[in-house]
Design a protein around this motif. Structure first.
Motif, short mmCIF file in Angstrom:
data_model
loop_
_atom_site.label_atom_id
_atom_site.label_comp_id
_atom_site.label_asym_id
_atom_site.label_seq_id
_atom_site.Cartn_x
_atom_site.Cartn_y
_atom_site.Cartn_z
N GLN A 170 0.89 -1.21 -0.05
CA GLN A 170 -0.09 -0.07 0.08
C GLN A 170 0.85 1.38 -0.12
N ARG A 171 0.44 2.25 -0.58
CA ARG A 171 1.04 3.51 -0.79
C ARG A 171 0.19 4.72 -0.78
N SER A 172 0.66 6.04 -0.38
CA SER A 172 -0.51 7.16 -0.50
C SER A 172 -0.32 7.77 -1.88
N TYR A 173 -1.53 8.20 -2.25
CA TYR A 173 -1.45 9.07 -3.54
C TYR A 173 -2.34 10.42 -3.24
N THR B 73 2.71 22.19 4.69
CA THR B 73 3.65 21.20 4.19
C THR B 73 3.16 19.66 3.90
N GLU B 74 3.48 19.06 2.61
CA GLU B 74 3.17 17.69 2.43
C GLU B 74 4.62 17.16 1.84
N ARG B 75 4.76 16.07 2.63
CA ARG B 75 6.41 15.34 1.90
C ARG B 75 5.85 14.16 1.23
N PHE B 76 6.32 13.76 0.15
CA PHE B 76 6.16 12.98 -0.77
C PHE B 76 7.29 11.83 -0.68
N GLY B 77 7.66 11.67 0.51
CA GLY B 77 8.67 10.56 0.76
C GLY B 77 8.25 9.16 0.45
N PRO B 78 9.00 8.11 0.51
CA PRO B 78 8.43 6.75 0.38
C PRO B 78 7.48 6.41 1.41
N THR B 79 6.40 5.87 0.94
CA THR B 79 5.40 5.24 2.04
C THR B 79 5.44 3.96 1.97
N LEU C 95 -6.35 10.45 -9.58
CA LEU C 95 -4.73 10.53 -8.87
C LEU C 95 -3.94 10.63 -10.09
N THR C 96 -2.73 11.35 -9.76
CA THR C 96 -1.82 11.20 -10.77
C THR C 96 -0.55 10.74 -10.37
N VAL C 97 0.02 9.72 -10.87
CA VAL C 97 1.19 8.81 -10.48
C VAL C 97 2.29 9.04 -11.02
N GLU C 98 3.47 9.36 -10.70
CA GLU C 98 4.86 9.04 -11.38
C GLU C 98 5.40 7.95 -11.26
N ALA C 99 5.89 7.18 -12.24
CA ALA C 99 6.64 6.06 -12.15
C ALA C 99 8.17 6.16 -11.44
N VAL C 100 8.16 5.73 -10.16
CA VAL C 100 9.37 5.73 -9.72
C VAL C 100 10.38 4.31 -10.20
N PRO C 101 11.32 4.65 -10.59
CA PRO C 101 12.12 3.30 -11.35
C PRO C 101 12.38 2.26 -10.24
N ASP C 102 11.83 1.06 -10.48
CA ASP C 102 12.23 0.04 -9.68
C ASP C 102 11.17 -0.10 -8.43
N GLY C 103 10.32 0.84 -8.39
CA GLY C 103 9.14 1.09 -7.59
C GLY C 103 8.25 -0.01 -7.49
N GLU C 104 7.68 -0.43 -6.21
CA GLU C 104 6.86 -1.65 -6.20
C GLU C 104 5.26 -1.25 -6.73
N VAL C 105 4.94 -0.28 -6.42
CA VAL C 105 3.62 0.05 -6.80
C VAL C 105 3.59 1.07 -7.74
N SER C 106 4.31 2.27 -8.04
CA SER C 106 3.92 3.19 -8.95
C SER C 106 3.98 2.75 -10.48
N PRO C 107 5.10 1.75 -10.70
CA PRO C 107 5.01 1.33 -12.13
C PRO C 107 3.75 0.56 -12.58
N GLY D 54 7.93 18.48 -8.54
CA GLY D 54 7.73 17.37 -9.25
C GLY D 54 6.35 17.01 -9.10
N SER D 55 6.23 15.54 -8.65
CA SER D 55 4.80 15.33 -8.37
C SER D 55 4.05 15.70 -7.38
N GLY D 56 4.63 16.77 -6.63
CA GLY D 56 4.11 17.61 -5.46
C GLY D 56 2.94 18.49 -6.04
N ILE D 57 2.97 18.70 -7.41
CA ILE D 57 2.17 19.56 -7.95
C ILE D 57 0.56 19.04 -7.81
N VAL D 58 0.50 17.68 -7.59
CA VAL D 58 -0.80 16.90 -7.62
C VAL D 58 -2.02 17.39 -6.76
N PRO D 59 -1.90 17.83 -5.45
CA PRO D 59 -2.62 18.20 -4.44
C PRO D 59 -2.83 19.64 -4.68
C1 FAD Z 1 0.88 11.84 1.54
C2 FAD Z 1 1.60 11.61 0.24
C3 FAD Z 1 0.88 11.51 -0.98
C4 FAD Z 1 1.72 11.25 -2.17
N1 FAD Z 1 1.17 11.37 -3.35
C5 FAD Z 1 1.58 11.16 -4.41
C6 FAD Z 1 1.06 11.48 -5.75
O1 FAD Z 1 0.04 12.15 -5.92
N2 FAD Z 1 1.70 11.03 -6.97
C7 FAD Z 1 2.90 10.09 -6.73
O2 FAD Z 1 3.19 9.85 -7.82
N3 FAD Z 1 3.31 9.87 -5.47
C8 FAD Z 1 2.76 10.26 -4.46
N4 FAD Z 1 3.42 9.79 -3.42
C9 FAD Z 1 4.46 8.94 -3.23
C10 FAD Z 1 3.58 7.33 -3.48
O3 FAD Z 1 3.20 7.31 -1.85
C11 FAD Z 1 5.09 6.46 -3.40
O4 FAD Z 1 5.97 6.75 -2.47
C12 FAD Z 1 5.75 6.39 -4.90
O5 FAD Z 1 4.68 6.19 -5.77
C13 FAD Z 1 6.79 5.13 -4.78
O6 FAD Z 1 6.30 4.16 -4.66
P1 FAD Z 1 6.68 2.82 -5.23
O7 FAD Z 1 5.96 1.58 -4.42
O8 FAD Z 1 6.66 2.74 -6.72
O9 FAD Z 1 8.19 2.81 -4.69
P2 FAD Z 1 8.64 1.92 -3.60
O10 FAD Z 1 9.03 0.51 -4.01
O11 FAD Z 1 8.14 2.29 -2.38
O12 FAD Z 1 10.44 2.53 -3.75
C14 FAD Z 1 11.29 2.17 -4.65
C15 FAD Z 1 12.62 2.96 -4.60
O13 FAD Z 1 12.30 4.35 -4.78
C16 FAD Z 1 12.29 5.30 -3.41
N5 FAD Z 1 11.19 6.27 -3.43
C17 FAD Z 1 10.09 5.75 -3.02
N6 FAD Z 1 9.29 6.92 -3.32
C18 FAD Z 1 9.97 7.69 -3.68
C19 FAD Z 1 9.44 9.16 -4.15
N7 FAD Z 1 8.23 9.55 -3.86
N8 FAD Z 1 10.34 9.90 -4.60
C20 FAD Z 1 11.75 9.37 -4.99
N9 FAD Z 1 11.99 8.23 -4.48
C21 FAD Z 1 11.09 7.42 -3.95
C22 FAD Z 1 12.53 4.22 -2.56
O14 FAD Z 1 13.37 4.77 -1.41
C23 FAD Z 1 13.07 2.87 -3.16
O15 FAD Z 1 14.52 3.03 -2.89
C24 FAD Z 1 2.79 10.47 -1.80
C25 FAD Z 1 3.34 10.47 -0.99
C26 FAD Z 1 2.56 10.56 0.30
C27 FAD Z 1 3.19 10.51 1.48
#
Ligand code: FAD
Length: 242
Positions: free
Chosen positions: A54-57, A234-240, A70-82, A120-125
């Motif tokens: 699960q992740r936040s968007y 503030t809203e931080r889009f760190g890893p969730t 929702l608008t989602v950016e593909a994080v390379p090698d991410g689990e959920v966004s791709p 970056g994707s911080g434009i979404v909200p």
């Molecule tokens: C409140 C909140 C709202 C959010 N809203 C959005 C949104 O509207 N659109 C959106 O695209 N994302 C948003 N995010 C970020 C989103 O929740 C995920 O973190 C992001 O999509 C990456 O998930 P993943 O499973 O693909 O990557 P993961 O499998 O979790 O991570 C893969 C790798 O990428 C790194 N990583 C993870 N997240 C990010 C990131 N955000 N930036 C750079 N590197 C990262 C990790 O550290 C890891 O090394 C939001 C986060 C929060 C906390």
């Protein structure tokens, strides 16, 4: 009392490409309770073997009946966004929980001028706030400063190009600028916020969203310009995740 959040089925209705790496997903969520611009949802994916992630968007648009965007950016090698940007198709179902968050929100009845600062994707909200302003017919002045690598990374480009009374949009490119741009490529500066935002004595509400480093830098600059901390949300889009 806080509403207990439960997982709800969300069916993908439509997708729209924003850039080569980001797309907007429109879901139907029967019984959606509505939300405020700035809130987010949790998305849960479940694999055939029962594994869940699960992740936040952020919600990208104001409430529209049972429909959410929702608008989602593909994080390379991410689990959920791709999966959300490349795999899921209209008709597919995922689970959503929300809306979440009560501080990083813009209320349509608010009369304070607004400074939106997105990285970056911080434009979404922030886009949800711009759309909510339009939907409410609000004349509160909004100024958006949108920091991004280059022109190809712009989300919502056609919509933000449309002139809108009371909305100023400034792009702050960090890597490459369009031909003829006055501002050199670079990270957000004090001058950017002084020129593109509102002075502190206008008592604007400031909303800053993006990657953690960007949010901290921009919020520090707003403090330096005299904006009081309680006016900087503030809203931080760190890893969730879980
Ligand atoms: C409140 C909140 C709202 C959010 N809203 C959005 C949104 O509207 N659109 C959106 O695209 N994302 C948003 N995010 C970020 C989103 O929740 C995920 O973190 C992001 O999509 C990456 O998930 P993943 O499973 O693909 O990557 P993961 O499998 O979790 O991570 C893969 C790798 O990428 C790194 N990583 C993870 N997240 C990010 C990131 N955000 N930036 C750079 N590197 C990262 C990790 O550290 C890891 O090394 C939001 C986060 C929060 C906390």
């Amino acid at each position: 009392m806080r509403r207990r959040l439960t997982w709800q089925a969300a069916r993908l209705r439509e997708v729209r490409d924003e850039t080569a790496t980001a797309r907007t997903l429109v879901f139907d969520v029967p019984g959606w309770p509505g939300h405020l611009a700035g809130q987010h949802v949790d998305v849960r994916l479940t694999a055939d073997d029962g594994y869940t992630a699960q992740r936040s968007y952020s919600l990208a648009a104001p409430a529209d009946g049972d429909r959410i965007e929702l608008t989602v950016e593909a994080v390379p090698d991410g689990e959920v966004s791709p999966y959300l940007t490349e795999v899921v198709e209209p008709g597919d179902q995922i689970e959503i929980r929300g809306p979440v968050g009560g501080w990083f929100v813009w209320q349509p009845a608010s009369k304070a001028p607004v400074v939106l600062v997105g990285g970056g994707s911080g434009i979404v909200p922030l886009m949800a706030m711009i759309r909510a302003r339009r939907q409410a017919g609000s004349s509160v002045p909004f100024r958006l400063l949108y920091s991004l690598r280059d022109q190809d990374r712009r989300y919502y480009a056609p919509e933000l190009r449309q002139p809108e009374p009371g909305l100023d949009v400034a792009y702050l490119y960090t890597r490459a600028t369009p031909p003829g741009a006055a501002r050199p490529a670079g990270r957000i500066t004090l001058a950017d916020l002084a020129e593109g935002g509102w002075p502190a004595d206008f008592e604007p509400d400031c909303y800053v969203c993006g990657p953690t480093g960007f949010v901290e830098a921009a919020a520090d600059l707003l403090l330096t310009l005299g904006h009081p901390p309680e006016r900087i949300r503030t809203e931080r889009f760190g890893p969730t995740g879980d």
